[in-house]
Design a protein around this motif. Structure first.
Motif, PDB file in Angstrom:
ATOM      1  N   ASN A 101       8.769   5.737   1.684  1.00 60.19           N
ATOM      2  CA  ASN A 101       8.237   7.062   1.412  1.00 60.19           C
ATOM      3  C   ASN A 101       8.058   7.201  -0.096  1.00 60.19           C
ATOM      4  O   ASN A 101       7.471   6.333  -0.726  1.00 60.19           O
ATOM      5  CB  ASN A 101       9.169   8.144   1.994  1.00 60.19           C
ATOM      6  N   ASP A 102       8.554   8.242  -0.684  1.00 59.44           N
ATOM      7  CA  ASP A 102       8.385   8.536  -2.095  1.00 59.44           C
ATOM      8  C   ASP A 102       8.950   7.431  -2.991  1.00 59.44           C
ATOM      9  O   ASP A 102      10.032   6.903  -2.717  1.00 59.44           O
ATOM     10  CB  ASP A 102       9.102   9.860  -2.378  1.00 59.44           C
ATOM     11  N   GLY A 103       8.224   7.097  -4.056  1.00 62.38           N
ATOM     12  CA  GLY A 103       8.717   6.089  -4.989  1.00 62.38           C
ATOM     13  C   GLY A 103       7.924   6.088  -6.277  1.00 62.38           C
ATOM     14  O   GLY A 103       6.809   6.616  -6.341  1.00 62.38           O
ATOM     15  N   ARG A 104       8.505   5.483  -7.330  1.00 61.39           N
ATOM     16  CA  ARG A 104       7.829   5.344  -8.618  1.00 61.39           C
ATOM     17  C   ARG A 104       8.671   4.437  -9.512  1.00 61.39           C
ATOM     18  O   ARG A 104       9.795   4.074  -9.172  1.00 61.39           O
ATOM     19  CB  ARG A 104       7.605   6.700  -9.287  1.00 61.39           C
ATOM     20  N   CYS A 105       8.123   4.119 -10.674  1.00 64.77           N
ATOM     21  CA  CYS A 105       8.831   3.287 -11.653  1.00 64.77           C
ATOM     22  C   CYS A 105       9.665   4.148 -12.590  1.00 64.77           C
ATOM     23  O   CYS A 105       9.270   5.259 -12.948  1.00 64.77           O
ATOM     24  CB  CYS A 105       7.847   2.459 -12.471  1.00 64.77           C
ATOM     25  N   ASP A 106      10.825   3.603 -13.012  1.00 64.55           N
ATOM     26  CA  ASP A 106      11.593   4.261 -14.057  1.00 64.55           C
ATOM     27  C   ASP A 106      10.892   4.039 -15.393  1.00 64.55           C
ATOM     28  O   ASP A 106       9.834   3.402 -15.467  1.00 64.55           O
ATOM     29  CB  ASP A 106      13.054   3.795 -14.051  1.00 64.55           C
ATOM     30  N   ARG A 107      11.454   4.553 -16.476  1.00 67.73           N
ATOM     31  CA  ARG A 107      10.790   4.458 -17.778  1.00 67.73           C
ATOM     32  C   ARG A 107      10.699   3.015 -18.274  1.00 67.73           C
ATOM     33  O   ARG A 107       9.901   2.715 -19.173  1.00 67.73           O
ATOM     34  CB  ARG A 107      11.539   5.302 -18.820  1.00 67.73           C
ATOM     35  N   GLN A 108      11.483   2.113 -17.686  1.00 66.64           N
ATOM     36  CA  GLN A 108      11.456   0.703 -18.073  1.00 66.64           C
ATOM     37  C   GLN A 108      10.541  -0.117 -17.160  1.00 66.64           C
ATOM     38  O   GLN A 108      10.385  -1.318 -17.370  1.00 66.64           O
ATOM     39  CB  GLN A 108      12.874   0.122 -18.049  1.00 66.64           C
ATOM     40  N   GLY A 109       9.937   0.512 -16.155  1.00 70.16           N
ATOM     41  CA  GLY A 109       9.011  -0.188 -15.277  1.00 70.16           C
ATOM     42  C   GLY A 109       9.629  -0.788 -14.036  1.00 70.16           C
ATOM     43  O   GLY A 109       8.969  -1.553 -13.324  1.00 70.16           O
ATOM     44  N   ARG A 110      10.876  -0.445 -13.734  1.00 69.27           N
ATOM     45  CA  ARG A 110      11.514  -0.911 -12.503  1.00 69.27           C
ATOM     46  C   ARG A 110      11.142   0.021 -11.356  1.00 69.27           C
ATOM     47  O   ARG A 110      11.294   1.239 -11.473  1.00 69.27           O
ATOM     48  CB  ARG A 110      13.039  -0.953 -12.669  1.00 69.27           C
ATOM     49  N   LEU A 111      10.665  -0.542 -10.261  1.00 70.03           N
ATOM     50  CA  LEU A 111      10.215   0.274  -9.137  1.00 70.03           C
ATOM     51  C   LEU A 111      11.383   0.686  -8.254  1.00 70.03           C
ATOM     52  O   LEU A 111      12.202  -0.144  -7.854  1.00 70.03           O
ATOM     53  CB  LEU A 111       9.196  -0.488  -8.294  1.00 70.03           C
ATOM     54  N   TRP A 112      11.428   1.978  -7.957  1.00 72.34           N
ATOM     55  CA  TRP A 112      12.369   2.541  -6.992  1.00 72.34           C
ATOM     56  C   TRP A 112      11.563   3.159  -5.855  1.00 72.34           C
ATOM     57  O   TRP A 112      10.501   3.736  -6.078  1.00 72.34           O
ATOM     58  CB  TRP A 112      13.222   3.621  -7.636  1.00 72.34           C
ATOM     59  N   ALA A 113      12.064   3.035  -4.633  1.00 75.21           N
ATOM     60  CA  ALA A 113      11.375   3.627  -3.483  1.00 75.21           C
ATOM     61  C   ALA A 113      12.400   4.028  -2.434  1.00 75.21           C
ATOM     62  O   ALA A 113      13.366   3.309  -2.187  1.00 75.21           O
ATOM     63  CB  ALA A 113      10.372   2.644  -2.882  1.00 75.21           C
ATOM     64  N   GLY A 114      12.160   5.176  -1.837  1.00 75.41           N
ATOM     65  CA  GLY A 114      13.025   5.651  -0.770  1.00 75.41           C
ATOM     66  C   GLY A 114      12.425   5.373   0.589  1.00 75.41           C
ATOM     67  O   GLY A 114      11.263   4.969   0.699  1.00 75.41           O
ATOM     68  N   THR A 115      13.208   5.598   1.618  1.00 76.65           N
ATOM     69  CA  THR A 115      12.756   5.324   2.975  1.00 76.65           C
ATOM     70  C   THR A 115      13.044   6.498   3.896  1.00 76.65           C
ATOM     71  O   THR A 115      13.787   7.417   3.555  1.00 76.65           O
ATOM     72  CB  THR A 115      13.452   4.072   3.555  1.00 76.65           C
ATOM     73  N   ASN A 147      13.031  11.687  -1.178  1.00 73.43           N
ATOM     74  CA  ASN A 147      11.921  12.336  -1.872  1.00 73.43           C
ATOM     75  C   ASN A 147      12.351  12.771  -3.276  1.00 73.43           C
ATOM     76  O   ASN A 147      13.482  12.530  -3.697  1.00 73.43           O
ATOM     77  CB  ASN A 147      11.449  13.566  -1.084  1.00 73.43           C
ATOM     78  N   GLY A 148      11.425  13.409  -3.996  1.00 69.82           N
ATOM     79  CA  GLY A 148      11.736  14.064  -5.263  1.00 69.82           C
ATOM     80  C   GLY A 148      12.133  13.162  -6.403  1.00 69.82           C
ATOM     81  O   GLY A 148      12.743  13.616  -7.377  1.00 69.82           O
ATOM     82  N   LEU A 149      11.776  11.876  -6.336  1.00 69.58           N
ATOM     83  CA  LEU A 149      12.226  10.911  -7.336  1.00 69.58           C
ATOM     84  C   LEU A 149      11.510  11.127  -8.668  1.00 69.58           C
ATOM     85  O   LEU A 149      10.282  11.147  -8.730  1.00 69.58           O
ATOM     86  CB  LEU A 149      11.975   9.493  -6.821  1.00 69.58           C
TER      87      LEU A 149
END
Length: 291
Positions: A101-115, A147-149
């Motif tokens: 579901n919702d996801g994005r990169c942190d300020r260092q470019g590491r991808l996070w994503a939820g399920t 959500n809300g990342l």
């Protein structure tokens, strides 16, 4: 501040994950349920889309402008010309029961994503891609719809929501190790019955949150104070993002799913993409870095 205008009446079933490309001056987003990837150029109103083989939960851009997508069965680098997509990591769950579901990169470019599970049971989780595979982030309590990342401008606070729980939590974020600590309740929306969906943070550190079902996007200060509300002519905003040449245009994706015929008659722009000008600019999305 003006009322949001519908800039793309696309009747999208579940538009999500808007990402502004500074290099292209274009908005990328997905329709999770179609499933499809979309690109919209506000200057020319040109709109293109690409069908995806399965549900597409979220996207990011790498430093070369290539699309990274969390599809149901894994993380891919998309080749939109050939349609051959390169698998970066398999999904860390049973793809027959769950999706990203919702996801994005942190300020260092590491991808996070939820399920989330297809039946919305509280079996969702939050993951970080470490360059080879997804690493599950242990969080207190259960998650039904991740959500809300979003991250604070300095990258040292991570925000995360569980939509059905109607709560947003904040964490201290170690920018060197990507470890989380000091979990605390940032927003408790249960008293007003608002469901947190996608979010973003402006350059002053304010948290902008789509309130799915409530027909609005709310801006909260870093202390959790509700500063303002942006009301839309539809009930299901899904996620805001900043864009435009000065990053002072707020784009808002919305959904058409699960609307009755009567609701669609009253809200014909449901599933459209909206925008409005705001006073405080946003920040460019950090490019995806695989390792």
């Amino acid at each position: 501040m003006t009322t949001p205008a519908c800039i793309l009446d696309g009747h999208f079933d579940l538009a999500e994950s808007p990402v502004w490309s500074v290099a292209e001056q274009a908005l990328w987003f997905v329709d999770i349920n179609a499933p499809a990837l979309h690109r919209y150029d506000p200057a020319s109103a040109a709109h293109r889309h690409w069908s995806m083989p399965e549900a597409i939960g979220c996207i990011a851009l790498d430093r070369h402008g290539r699309l990274i997508a969390a599809l149901r069965d894994g993380l891919y680098r998309l080749d939109l010309t050939s349609g051959r997509h390169h698998l970066l990591a398999a999904a860390p769950y049973d793809a027959g029961l769950m999706r990203f579901n919702d996801g994005r990169c942190d300020r260092q470019g590491r991808l996070w994503a939820g399920t989330m599970t297809d039946d919305r049971r509280p079996h969702g989780a939050l993951y970080r891609f470490d360059g080879r595979q997804f690493v599950r982030q242990e969080l207190a309590g259960s998650i039904a719809i991740s959500n809300g990342l979003a991250w604070s401008p300095d990258g040292r606070i991570l925000y995360h929501a569980d939509t059905p729980a109607m709560q947003v939590h904040a964490y201290d974020y170690d920018i060197a190790t990507a470890e989380l600590s000091n979990r605390r309740l940032f927003l408790d929306l249960r008293a007003v019955g608002e469901r947190p969906d996608g979010a973003t943070v402006d350059s002053a550190g304010n948290y902008w949150l789509a309130l799915y079902g409530a027909g609005k996007v709310a801006q909260f200060s870093p202390a959790g104070e509700r500063l303002r509300e942006i009301h839309l002519p539809v009930k299901a905003p899904t996620m805001p993002c900043f864009g435009g040449p000065d990053l002072r245009t707020l784009f808002i994706t919305t959904a058409r799913q699960k609307h009755t015929p009567e609701e669609l008659e009253k809200m014909p722009l449901a599933g459209g993409i909206f925008s409005l000008r705001v006073e405080i600019p946003g920040l460019p999305e950090a490019p995806f870095i695989s390792a």
